[in-house]
Design a protein around this motif. Sequence first.
Motif, PDB file in Angstrom:
ATOM      1  N   PHE A  72      -7.911   6.603  13.156  1.00  0.00           N
ATOM      2  CA  PHE A  72      -7.117   7.347  12.185  1.00  0.00           C
ATOM      3  C   PHE A  72      -5.912   6.514  11.780  1.00  0.00           C
ATOM      4  N   THR A  73      -5.429   6.725  10.568  1.00  0.00           N
ATOM      5  CA  THR A  73      -4.139   6.178  10.163  1.00  0.00           C
ATOM      6  C   THR A  73      -3.252   7.341   9.749  1.00  0.00           C
ATOM      7  N   LEU A  74      -1.951   7.161   9.871  1.00  0.00           N
ATOM      8  CA  LEU A  74      -0.989   8.231   9.609  1.00  0.00           C
ATOM      9  C   LEU A  74      -0.057   7.891   8.448  1.00  0.00           C
ATOM     10  N   GLY A  75      -0.580   7.136   7.484  1.00  0.00           N
ATOM     11  CA  GLY A  75       0.181   6.856   6.285  1.00  0.00           C
ATOM     12  C   GLY A  75       0.993   5.585   6.331  1.00  0.00           C
ATOM     13  N   ASP A  76       1.441   5.137   5.158  1.00  0.00           N
ATOM     14  CA  ASP A  76       2.110   3.849   4.983  1.00  0.00           C
ATOM     15  C   ASP A  76       1.225   2.753   5.559  1.00  0.00           C
ATOM     16  N   ASN A  77       0.047   2.674   4.981  1.00  0.00           N
ATOM     17  CA  ASN A  77      -0.964   1.735   5.456  1.00  0.00           C
ATOM     18  C   ASN A  77      -0.690   0.299   5.025  1.00  0.00           C
ATOM     19  N   ALA A  78      -0.103   0.131   3.823  1.00  0.00           N
ATOM     20  CA  ALA A  78       0.134  -1.220   3.304  1.00  0.00           C
ATOM     21  C   ALA A  78       1.527  -1.287   2.677  1.00  0.00           C
ATOM     22  N   TYR A  79       2.392  -2.090   3.294  1.00  0.00           N
ATOM     23  CA  TYR A  79       3.776  -2.225   2.819  1.00  0.00           C
ATOM     24  C   TYR A  79       3.867  -3.316   1.758  1.00  0.00           C
ATOM     25  N   VAL A  80       4.863  -3.151   0.821  1.00  0.00           N
ATOM     26  CA  VAL A  80       5.839  -2.064   0.847  1.00  0.00           C
ATOM     27  C   VAL A  80       5.550  -1.012  -0.207  1.00  0.00           C
ATOM     28  N   ALA A  81       4.541  -1.261  -1.017  1.00  0.00           N
ATOM     29  CA  ALA A  81       4.318  -0.351  -2.133  1.00  0.00           C
ATOM     30  C   ALA A  81       2.857   0.024  -2.321  1.00  0.00           C
ATOM     31  N   ALA A 105      -4.873   8.700   6.451  1.00  0.00           N
ATOM     32  CA  ALA A 105      -3.951   9.619   5.790  1.00  0.00           C
ATOM     33  C   ALA A 105      -3.026   8.793   4.904  1.00  0.00           C
ATOM     34  N   ILE A 106      -2.534   9.408   3.842  1.00  0.00           N
ATOM     35  CA  ILE A 106      -1.706   8.686   2.882  1.00  0.00           C
ATOM     36  C   ILE A 106      -0.223   8.890   3.210  1.00  0.00           C
ATOM     37  N   GLY A 107       0.584   7.886   2.918  1.00  0.00           N
ATOM     38  CA  GLY A 107       2.026   7.961   3.147  1.00  0.00           C
ATOM     39  C   GLY A 107       2.811   7.696   1.882  1.00  0.00           C
ATOM     40  N   ASN A 108       4.127   7.828   1.959  1.00  0.00           N
ATOM     41  CA  ASN A 108       4.959   7.664   0.772  1.00  0.00           C
ATOM     42  C   ASN A 108       4.923   6.241   0.222  1.00  0.00           C
ATOM     43  N   HIS A 109       4.812   5.240   1.097  1.00  0.00           N
ATOM     44  CA  HIS A 109       4.710   3.864   0.590  1.00  0.00           C
ATOM     45  C   HIS A 109       3.380   3.633  -0.111  1.00  0.00           C
ATOM     46  N   ASP A 110       2.324   4.256   0.361  1.00  0.00           N
ATOM     47  CA  ASP A 110       1.022   4.140  -0.296  1.00  0.00           C
ATOM     48  C   ASP A 110       1.047   4.764  -1.690  1.00  0.00           C
ATOM     49  N   MET A 111       1.913   5.764  -1.892  1.00  0.00           N
ATOM     50  CA  MET A 111       1.974   6.483  -3.164  1.00  0.00           C
ATOM     51  C   MET A 111       2.851   5.784  -4.205  1.00  0.00           C
ATOM     52  N   ARG A 112       3.488   4.688  -3.848  1.00  0.00           N
ATOM     53  CA  ARG A 112       4.420   4.044  -4.771  1.00  0.00           C
ATOM     54  C   ARG A 112       3.714   3.387  -5.951  1.00  0.00           C
ATOM     55  N   THR A 113       2.468   3.044  -5.777  1.00  0.00           N
ATOM     56  CA  THR A 113       1.721   2.395  -6.855  1.00  0.00           C
ATOM     57  C   THR A 113       0.656   3.348  -7.392  1.00  0.00           C
ATOM     58  N   ASP A 114       0.813   3.728  -8.654  1.00  0.00           N
ATOM     59  CA  ASP A 114      -0.186   4.549  -9.340  1.00  0.00           C
ATOM     60  C   ASP A 114      -0.549   5.793  -8.530  1.00  0.00           C
TER      61      ASP A 114
END
Length: 304
Positions: A72-81, A105-114
Amino acid sequence: MVHRSPRARRLLFAAAGLGLFAALAPAQPAANAAPAAEEPAVLVGAGDIGSCLSDGDEATAKLLDRIPGTVFTLGDNAYVAGTAEQFQKCYEPYWGRHKDRTRPAIGNHDMRTDNGGPYYDYFGDAAGEKDKGWYSYELNGWQVLVLNSTCDLVDCEDDSEQADWLREELESSDAKCTVAMWHHPLFTSGWKHGADPRVKPFFQLLYDHGVEIVLNGHNHHYERFAPQTPDGELDKENGVRQFTVGTGGGGLNGFSKTIAANSRARNADTFGVLKLSLYQDFYTWKFVSPTGSTFQDQGLATCH
């Protein structure tokens, strides 16, 4: 001869594997040794992972190499955006080798692009419906719920589409045990990111339906709470146990001077992953860190 129910024998066997046997029951003669418990399903992972400026993700990926099960992942999978390039350069070389067994799972950094477009493209169907990010699956009779807590972009209110979906999933499931996960924690002792009250509707629904575990990231450390109500009151019988596991590799940050109520274990000095062994009516947890780390946290609990 001491007679124990099958459930009690399974608990004692699992406790023995964790080194907790003596604390739970007196030793038995070899002739009366408990039979082997059923093979558990394993959930293993963390959040706040892929950073091209840190070697922590390489270290935690090596831990995954030797732990079978569902990642499982808990978001912010790939920094920084969360760009496509960052997924390929900062996540793919290490955690990416476990992609075929990963449920993210998705995090806020993952949501920064599109709005997370590269995240959905990278993980594909495993990430749930695009632009939503919430989904569920079953593991050894356990219900596993994955939610989207980027509440500035996705509605997290009690009457939202996501909350309605969660309510329906909980009410229609006949699973005895349930684990839920998303990025932002309701409870935290972290100094960098405070508690996020916007996810309280999720926690309330989970508590009302007797869910066992919530997994979060966002703060880059490890923290385990005792079972709690959505208002942060200790509830050993019916509470939800929250783990923050933001130790996947994207840096570490510490704790504030004021430790949150019911916080039971904390560490901000090492990267690592949380391993959950899911049995039919109980579970064990173990924080696994690279060689050289002295921090340990492990335990066992029954389902509600």
